[in-house]
Design a protein around this motif. Structure first.
Motif, PDB file in Angstrom:
ATOM      1  N   THR A 155       0.709  -0.891  -0.164  1.00 50.64           N
ATOM      2  CA  THR A 155      -0.302  -0.442  -0.344  1.00 50.64           C
ATOM      3  C   THR A 155       1.046   1.172  -0.564  1.00 50.64           C
ATOM      4  O   THR A 155       0.658   2.261  -0.721  1.00 50.64           O
ATOM      5  CB  THR A 155      -0.609   0.323   1.158  1.00 50.64           C
ATOM      6  OG1 THR A 155      -0.402  -0.038   2.491  1.00 50.64           O
ATOM      7  CG2 THR A 155      -1.790  -0.899   0.710  1.00 50.64           C
ATOM      8  N   LEU A 156       2.223   1.788   0.735  1.00 50.22           N
ATOM      9  CA  LEU A 156       3.075   2.602   0.907  1.00 50.22           C
ATOM     10  C   LEU A 156       3.607   2.545  -1.092  1.00 50.22           C
ATOM     11  O   LEU A 156       3.451   4.167  -1.931  1.00 50.22           O
ATOM     12  CB  LEU A 156       4.292   2.109   1.327  1.00 50.22           C
ATOM     13  CG  LEU A 156       5.547   3.159   1.517  1.00 50.22           C
ATOM     14  CD1 LEU A 156       4.770   4.518   1.992  1.00 50.22           C
ATOM     15  CD2 LEU A 156       6.645   3.002   2.085  1.00 50.22           C
ATOM     16  N   LEU A 157       3.936   1.483  -1.492  1.00 50.70           N
ATOM     17  CA  LEU A 157       3.857   1.250  -3.153  1.00 50.70           C
ATOM     18  C   LEU A 157       2.907   1.765  -3.618  1.00 50.70           C
ATOM     19  O   LEU A 157       2.683   2.981  -4.869  1.00 50.70           O
ATOM     20  CB  LEU A 157       4.526   0.122  -3.031  1.00 50.70           C
ATOM     21  CG  LEU A 157       5.502  -0.037  -3.114  1.00 50.70           C
ATOM     22  CD1 LEU A 157       6.011  -1.424  -3.573  1.00 50.70           C
ATOM     23  CD2 LEU A 157       7.213   1.328  -3.604  1.00 50.70           C
ATOM     24  N   ALA A 158       1.664   1.701  -3.457  1.00 51.97           N
ATOM     25  CA  ALA A 158       0.635   2.831  -4.130  1.00 51.97           C
ATOM     26  C   ALA A 158       0.394   3.416  -3.823  1.00 51.97           C
ATOM     27  O   ALA A 158      -0.275   4.931  -4.705  1.00 51.97           O
ATOM     28  CB  ALA A 158      -0.682   1.385  -3.976  1.00 51.97           C
ATOM     29  N   GLY A 159       0.767   4.123  -2.669  1.00 53.11           N
ATOM     30  CA  GLY A 159       0.030   5.970  -2.789  1.00 53.11           C
ATOM     31  C   GLY A 159       1.887   5.973  -2.803  1.00 53.11           C
ATOM     32  O   GLY A 159       1.170   7.933  -3.096  1.00 53.11           O
ATOM     33  N   VAL A 160       2.610   6.041  -3.216  1.00 51.10           N
ATOM     34  CA  VAL A 160       3.784   6.633  -4.161  1.00 51.10           C
ATOM     35  C   VAL A 160       3.029   6.178  -5.413  1.00 51.10           C
ATOM     36  O   VAL A 160       3.648   7.784  -5.716  1.00 51.10           O
ATOM     37  CB  VAL A 160       5.136   5.446  -4.524  1.00 51.10           C
ATOM     38  CG1 VAL A 160       6.092   5.802  -5.041  1.00 51.10           C
ATOM     39  CG2 VAL A 160       5.867   5.750  -2.563  1.00 51.10           C
ATOM     40  N   ALA A 161       2.693   5.933  -6.163  1.00 49.47           N
ATOM     41  CA  ALA A 161       2.211   5.631  -7.470  1.00 49.47           C
ATOM     42  C   ALA A 161       0.693   6.425  -7.818  1.00 49.47           C
ATOM     43  O   ALA A 161       0.715   7.510  -8.466  1.00 49.47           O
ATOM     44  CB  ALA A 161       1.428   4.599  -7.997  1.00 49.47           C
ATOM     45  N   ILE A 162      -0.303   6.762  -6.237  1.00 54.42           N
ATOM     46  CA  ILE A 162      -0.768   7.785  -6.684  1.00 54.42           C
ATOM     47  C   ILE A 162      -0.152   9.529  -6.665  1.00 54.42           C
ATOM     48  O   ILE A 162      -0.333  10.430  -7.080  1.00 54.42           O
ATOM     49  CB  ILE A 162      -2.015   8.230  -5.072  1.00 54.42           C
ATOM     50  CG1 ILE A 162      -2.426   6.731  -5.999  1.00 54.42           C
ATOM     51  CG2 ILE A 162      -2.530   9.162  -4.997  1.00 54.42           C
ATOM     52  CD1 ILE A 162      -3.422   6.422  -4.082  1.00 54.42           C
ATOM     53  N   PHE A 163       1.283   9.587  -5.592  1.00 55.38           N
ATOM     54  CA  PHE A 163       1.719  10.811  -6.034  1.00 55.38           C
ATOM     55  C   PHE A 163       2.549  11.195  -7.260  1.00 55.38           C
ATOM     56  O   PHE A 163       2.254  12.054  -7.611  1.00 55.38           O
ATOM     57  CB  PHE A 163       2.571  10.666  -4.840  1.00 55.38           C
ATOM     58  CG  PHE A 163       1.652  11.464  -3.063  1.00 55.38           C
ATOM     59  CD1 PHE A 163       0.587  11.785  -3.435  1.00 55.38           C
ATOM     60  CD2 PHE A 163       2.813  10.070  -1.772  1.00 55.38           C
ATOM     61  CE1 PHE A 163       0.604  12.055  -1.917  1.00 55.38           C
ATOM     62  CE2 PHE A 163       2.401  10.685  -0.608  1.00 55.38           C
ATOM     63  CZ  PHE A 163       0.854  11.319  -0.094  1.00 55.38           C
ATOM     64  N   TYR A 164       3.087  10.147  -7.604  1.00 53.58           N
ATOM     65  CA  TYR A 164       3.635  10.187  -9.282  1.00 53.58           C
ATOM     66  C   TYR A 164       2.643  10.741 -10.029  1.00 53.58           C
ATOM     67  O   TYR A 164       2.765  11.542 -10.808  1.00 53.58           O
ATOM     68  CB  TYR A 164       4.298   9.115  -9.293  1.00 53.58           C
ATOM     69  CG  TYR A 164       4.762   8.937 -10.304  1.00 53.58           C
ATOM     70  CD1 TYR A 164       6.119   9.172 -10.977  1.00 53.58           C
ATOM     71  CD2 TYR A 164       3.838   8.386 -11.737  1.00 53.58           C
ATOM     72  CE1 TYR A 164       6.379   9.195 -12.486  1.00 53.58           C
ATOM     73  CE2 TYR A 164       4.484   8.645 -13.164  1.00 53.58           C
ATOM     74  CZ  TYR A 164       5.497   8.737 -13.061  1.00 53.58           C
ATOM     75  OH  TYR A 164       6.019   8.276 -14.301  1.00 53.58           O
ATOM     76  N   SER A 165       1.550   9.585  -9.648  1.00 53.05           N
ATOM     77  CA  SER A 165       0.246   9.787 -10.895  1.00 53.05           C
ATOM     78  C   SER A 165       0.002  12.039 -10.404  1.00 53.05           C
ATOM     79  O   SER A 165      -0.121  12.857 -11.890  1.00 53.05           O
ATOM     80  CB  SER A 165      -0.676   9.292 -10.646  1.00 53.05           C
ATOM     81  OG  SER A 165      -0.238   8.012 -10.798  1.00 53.05           O
ATOM     82  N   LEU A 166      -0.190  11.987  -9.685  1.00 54.58           N
ATOM     83  CA  LEU A 166      -0.385  13.601  -9.631  1.00 54.58           C
ATOM     84  C   LEU A 166       0.270  14.459 -10.528  1.00 54.58           C
ATOM     85  O   LEU A 166       0.067  15.720 -10.892  1.00 54.58           O
ATOM     86  CB  LEU A 166      -1.240  13.553  -7.778  1.00 54.58           C
ATOM     87  CG  LEU A 166      -2.423  13.063  -7.172  1.00 54.58           C
ATOM     88  CD1 LEU A 166      -2.870  13.290  -5.477  1.00 54.58           C
ATOM     89  CD2 LEU A 166      -3.759  13.139  -8.503  1.00 54.58           C
ATOM     90  N   MET A 167       1.285  13.791 -10.317  1.00 53.77           N
ATOM     91  CA  MET A 167       2.278  14.963 -10.101  1.00 53.77           C
ATOM     92  C   MET A 167       2.371  14.904 -11.071  1.00 53.77           C
ATOM     93  O   MET A 167       2.415  15.785 -12.348  1.00 53.77           O
ATOM     94  CB  MET A 167       3.477  15.038  -9.674  1.00 53.77           C
ATOM     95  CG  MET A 167       4.521  15.853  -9.908  1.00 53.77           C
ATOM     96  SD  MET A 167       6.452  15.314  -8.869  1.00 53.77           S
ATOM     97  CE  MET A 167       5.778  16.063  -6.933  1.00 53.77           C
ATOM     98  N   THR A 168       2.193  13.626 -12.183  1.00 57.01           N
ATOM     99  CA  THR A 168       2.087  14.092 -13.441  1.00 57.01           C
ATOM    100  C   THR A 168       1.607  14.471 -14.285  1.00 57.01           C
ATOM    101  O   THR A 168       1.774  15.436 -15.165  1.00 57.01           O
ATOM    102  CB  THR A 168       2.218  12.571 -14.368  1.00 57.01           C
ATOM    103  OG1 THR A 168       3.692  11.171 -14.030  1.00 57.01           O
ATOM    104  CG2 THR A 168       2.053  12.438 -15.500  1.00 57.01           C
ATOM    105  N   MET A 169       0.124  14.586 -13.885  1.00 59.83           N
ATOM    106  CA  MET A 169      -0.839  15.376 -14.590  1.00 59.83           C
ATOM    107  C   MET A 169      -1.013  16.420 -14.341  1.00 59.83           C
ATOM    108  O   MET A 169      -1.047  17.608 -15.403  1.00 59.83           O
ATOM    109  CB  MET A 169      -1.958  14.763 -14.181  1.00 59.83           C
ATOM    110  CG  MET A 169      -2.677  13.597 -14.833  1.00 59.83           C
ATOM    111  SD  MET A 169      -4.129  13.165 -14.063  1.00 59.83           S
ATOM    112  CE  MET A 169      -4.323  12.189 -12.753  1.00 59.83           C
ATOM    113  N   LEU A 170      -0.201  17.350 -13.803  1.00 61.13           N
ATOM    114  CA  LEU A 170       0.332  19.135 -12.830  1.00 61.13           C
ATOM    115  C   LEU A 170       0.903  19.060 -13.397  1.00 61.13           C
ATOM    116  O   LEU A 170       1.413  20.588 -14.551  1.00 61.13           O
ATOM    117  CB  LEU A 170       0.466  19.125 -11.529  1.00 61.13           C
ATOM    118  CG  LEU A 170      -0.941  18.889 -11.135  1.00 61.13           C
ATOM    119  CD1 LEU A 170      -0.430  18.779  -9.578  1.00 61.13           C
ATOM    120  CD2 LEU A 170      -1.502  19.772 -10.928  1.00 61.13           C
TER     121      LEU A 170
END
Length: 270
Positions: A155-170
């Motif tokens: 789930t920590l890796l999933a959280g990093v993936a969520i942060f990465y995705s948000l930063m990508t779209m911004l």
């Protein structure tokens, strides 16, 4: 398999070059490490002051909450070390036309643009976070089970993936805005919410925020789910599944947004 091996060798080269660049300016590196340490210490003092007035905040004891804070340090430390420098440089590449050279290389554009640069000074946040978690778990009664530890990592890796995705779209808004620094910095403002337990967002104003940052922009589950699993046990299995599904959905969405932005990119030579 050959493709994966090729990308693994390429990424190892990125890591090595990034570390060499950091060591070329050791004084600056040490100053930045010290700055990160000072910020960590100030936060520790801040939370100590809060818990000197209470034993629990919405069901989170002091050391359970420190597990959450440590998890936040790890997740953001990984993002800020391995992804943020590339995102920060994307707008400059668009403005100067250097993005053309990146797109011409025989490698996946998103991999190259988001993973080529590193900021090793911020990796110390990962170390600080791990130390805080280990210390907090020692203070808590009973060690977490192997299952809880495994779920924590996933789930920590999933959280990093969520942060990465948000930063990508911004970050890819630079294709249209050129200078998107203020919009890009929204990641930091949104990321602040992940530092707090979701349970504190209640009432007329808090409940809408909790829904937004759980279901629309799932930063509350990015850190809270692994932290809760490690410090309290697997109390809400559906949130674990939801965090994994959110990570997959946001990774796919960020990939689509990235490709869509590149289709609208006007080359410097056009």
């Amino acid at each position: 398999m050959n493709t994966l091996a090729h990308y693994a060798r390429l990424y190892r080269a990125f890591l090595r070059i990034g570390l060499m660049q950091e060591m070329s300016f050791r004084g600056n590196f040490l100053i930045r490490v010290g700055t990160e340490l000072l910020w960590f210490v100030l936060l520790c003092v801040f939370y100590q002051v809060i818990y000197s007035k209470t034993n629990s905040i919405e069901g989170w004891s002091k050391f359970q909450y420190l597990v959450l804070v440590g998890t936040h340090f790890i997740a953001t430390g990984v993002v800020e070390t391995f992804f943020m420098p590339g995102f920060g440089d994307l707008a400059e590449k668009v403005r100067t036309g250097k993005l053309d050279f990146a797109l011409a290389k025989p490698v996946d554009e998103q991999f190259l643009l988001t993973m080529q640069m590193m900021d090793w000074a911020t990796f110390t946040n990962v170390i600080y976070g791990l130390g805080m978690i280990v210390y907090s778990l020692v203070q808590l009664d009973g060690a977490p089970s192997l299952v809880a530890c495994a779920v924590y990592v996933v789930t920590l890796l999933a959280g990093v993936a969520i942060f990465y995705s948000l930063m990508t779209m911004l970050a890819v808004t630079a294709v249209w805005l050129i200078r998107n620094q203020h919009l890009y910095e929204m990641w930091f403002y949104v990321n602040v919410f992940a530092r707090f337990p979701p349970e504190i967002f209640e009432g007329g104003l808090g409940s809408p925020l909790r829904k937004v940052f759980t279901f629309l922009i799932p930063v509350l589950v990015a850190v809270a789910v692994p932290a809760e699993t490690l410090s309290k046990g697997l109390l809400h299995p559906w949130l674990t599944v939801y965090s994994l599904v959110s990570a997959i959905v946001f990774l796919a969405l960020s990939r689509w947004v990235f490709r869509w932005a590149l289709r609208h990119y006007r080359s410097a030579s056009s």
